[in-house]
Design an enzyme around this catalytic site. Sequence first.
Site, PDB file in Angstrom:
ATOM      1  N   ASN A   9      20.363 -28.009 -15.443  1.00 23.63           N
ATOM      2  CA  ASN A   9      21.750 -28.477 -15.491  1.00 23.63           C
ATOM      3  C   ASN A   9      21.982 -28.962 -16.918  1.00 23.63           C
ATOM      4  O   ASN A   9      21.579 -30.066 -17.289  1.00 23.63           O
ATOM      5  CB  ASN A   9      21.977 -29.598 -14.481  1.00 23.63           C
ATOM      6  CG  ASN A   9      23.416 -30.102 -14.464  1.00 23.63           C
ATOM      7  OD1 ASN A   9      24.244 -29.700 -15.279  1.00 23.63           O
ATOM      8  ND2 ASN A   9      23.707 -30.993 -13.540  1.00 23.63           N
ATOM      9  N   ARG A  94      23.106 -24.614 -12.818  1.00 21.79           N
ATOM     10  CA  ARG A  94      24.427 -25.083 -12.421  1.00 21.79           C
ATOM     11  C   ARG A  94      25.422 -24.525 -13.438  1.00 21.79           C
ATOM     12  O   ARG A  94      25.288 -24.724 -14.642  1.00 21.79           O
ATOM     13  CB  ARG A  94      24.487 -26.605 -12.434  1.00 21.79           C
ATOM     14  CG  ARG A  94      25.873 -27.137 -12.058  1.00 21.79           C
ATOM     15  CD  ARG A  94      26.053 -28.576 -12.458  1.00 21.79           C
ATOM     16  NE  ARG A  94      27.384 -29.057 -12.094  1.00 21.79           N
ATOM     17  CZ  ARG A  94      27.979 -30.090 -12.664  1.00 21.79           C
ATOM     18  NH1 ARG A  94      27.374 -30.758 -13.638  1.00 21.79           N
ATOM     19  NH2 ARG A  94      29.177 -30.470 -12.278  1.00 21.79           N
ATOM     20  N   HIS A 182      32.497 -29.771  -8.195  1.00 20.26           N
ATOM     21  CA  HIS A 182      31.433 -30.518  -7.498  1.00 20.26           C
ATOM     22  C   HIS A 182      30.993 -29.806  -6.214  1.00 20.26           C
ATOM     23  O   HIS A 182      30.478 -30.421  -5.289  1.00 20.26           O
ATOM     24  CB  HIS A 182      31.877 -31.955  -7.166  1.00 20.26           C
ATOM     25  CG  HIS A 182      32.047 -32.825  -8.367  1.00 20.26           C
ATOM     26  ND1 HIS A 182      33.094 -33.696  -8.508  1.00 20.26           N
ATOM     27  CD2 HIS A 182      31.308 -32.951  -9.495  1.00 20.26           C
ATOM     28  CE1 HIS A 182      33.007 -34.324  -9.661  1.00 20.26           C
ATOM     29  NE2 HIS A 182      31.918 -33.890 -10.286  1.00 20.26           N
ATOM     30  N   ARG A 242      37.979 -39.502 -17.854  1.00 18.82           N
ATOM     31  CA  ARG A 242      39.079 -38.590 -17.562  1.00 18.82           C
ATOM     32  C   ARG A 242      40.148 -39.301 -16.743  1.00 18.82           C
ATOM     33  O   ARG A 242      39.843 -40.143 -15.894  1.00 18.82           O
ATOM     34  CB  ARG A 242      38.570 -37.362 -16.817  1.00 18.82           C
ATOM     35  CG  ARG A 242      37.843 -36.368 -17.705  1.00 18.82           C
ATOM     36  CD  ARG A 242      37.176 -35.269 -16.896  1.00 18.82           C
ATOM     37  NE  ARG A 242      35.780 -35.577 -16.629  1.00 18.82           N
ATOM     38  CZ  ARG A 242      35.006 -34.876 -15.806  1.00 18.82           C
ATOM     39  NH1 ARG A 242      35.499 -33.840 -15.149  1.00 18.82           N
ATOM     40  NH2 ARG A 242      33.751 -35.212 -15.623  1.00 18.82           N
ATOM     41  N   ASP A 284      31.246 -46.952 -17.802  1.00 20.69           N
ATOM     42  CA  ASP A 284      30.166 -47.184 -16.838  1.00 20.69           C
ATOM     43  C   ASP A 284      30.599 -48.233 -15.820  1.00 20.69           C
ATOM     44  O   ASP A 284      30.912 -49.375 -16.184  1.00 20.69           O
ATOM     45  CB  ASP A 284      28.903 -47.636 -17.568  1.00 20.69           C
ATOM     46  CG  ASP A 284      27.751 -47.866 -16.619  1.00 20.69           C
ATOM     47  OD1 ASP A 284      27.227 -46.880 -16.075  1.00 20.69           O
ATOM     48  OD2 ASP A 284      27.390 -49.043 -16.397  1.00 20.69           O
ATOM     49  N   GLU A 380      22.055 -31.660  -5.745  1.00 23.20           N
ATOM     50  CA  GLU A 380      22.547 -30.360  -6.179  1.00 23.20           C
ATOM     51  C   GLU A 380      21.408 -29.423  -6.550  1.00 23.20           C
ATOM     52  O   GLU A 380      21.510 -28.197  -6.372  1.00 23.20           O
ATOM     53  CB  GLU A 380      23.485 -30.548  -7.375  1.00 23.20           C
ATOM     54  CG  GLU A 380      24.728 -31.351  -7.057  1.00 23.20           C
ATOM     55  CD  GLU A 380      25.391 -31.954  -8.279  1.00 23.20           C
ATOM     56  OE1 GLU A 380      26.599 -31.729  -8.457  1.00 23.20           O
ATOM     57  OE2 GLU A 380      24.690 -32.637  -9.054  1.00 23.20           O
TER      58      GLU A 380
END
Length: 394
Positions: A9, A94, A182, A242, A284, A380
């Site tokens: 990834n 990914r 996702h 974002r 964070d 994932e």
Amino acid sequence: MTDAVLVLNAGSSSLKFAVYPDGDGDPAALLRGKIAGIGTAPVFSGRDGAGHSLPSDACMSLPHAADHEALIPALLDWLNSHQGGLTIRAAGHRVVHGGRTQTDPAIVTDALLSELDTLVPLAPLHQPHNLAAIRCVAASAPGLPQVACFDTSFHRTQDKFAQLFALPRALTEEGVIRYGFHGLSYDYIASTLRAHLGDRADGRVIVAHLGNGASMCAIKNRRSVATSMGFTALDGLMMGQRCGALDAGVVLYLMDEKGMSAAEISHLLYNESGLLGVSGISNDMATLQASSAPEARDAIGLFCYRAAAELAALAVAIGGLDALIFTAGIGENSALVRSLICDRLEWMGISLDDGANAKNAKCISAASSPVDVLVIPTDEEVVIARATHGLIHG
């Protein structure tokens, strides 16, 4: 020697990896690790299959300011010599965007890479680095089979009204639709629902993937029905950096009244907004929760308000709610965020057990709650490993 599948990834400054035995079923990882600080001062960390940190003398020596092209060959060499040797039989990646045509994992070809290159503008933070890693592996290990697993694929089961924008049909036909992201995380959660919910697994479930990137997915019969992200990964929930859903008129205002270029607006929306923008402190969540600044409280409060509102909207797509699943970094670890979201949704029948929530227990709903609320860690990498083994071995 152990035959293995390597899962990668790749991000702009980090490379996460996991190694699984090349076999059927749902194998446990042999190794997991990460190279951070790519391009500046790379740092390697890793854990074995039992979760124990690898000793310092087992870690790679990384050249200063090395990029992906230097680090991926080093990682492959290190894996081949690790603990008696791992024979990497295939690599799975990914890839954030697969567009409209890639509805399943796919073996990498030159034609596929060319197709995926055209999607870079739709996922500029992720797609270029995902594809760079594929090309680096191909250059370092010619002939090694590679598989691309797409975050958008899980959402291709949605009906057309969940995917359409109210734009001229010509734009829709060109591919300006809601794709959703996702998907690898949602795929994993969907695969575990029967173990956690029994007969309710095929019911009305919303999964909240809350991290630095955040989205939600409404699932029924363990298939995606609707999701919060759209044409790009900017849409939907407020995130670390974002903005999430935004009145398009704001973009026009920034262009016309502030004189901002497309590149400047892109940087603002992708890198300077969200938790970071509202707080002015950090992207964070743990840092913000530890802060006493009112701006930090505002950022947390807005994040949770927006999440609750989006969750309620997604319930429309599946006709109600039987279970709510929290996953990813914030979803799995922030009792405060889960509580603030669920407090706004008591009218939907959501009620938490405060003690269980504080402990990050698997089931955090009150015994009297008609809606099950669970915390399920996502994985994932194992989804990619399964898909890679299945495609390579037919």
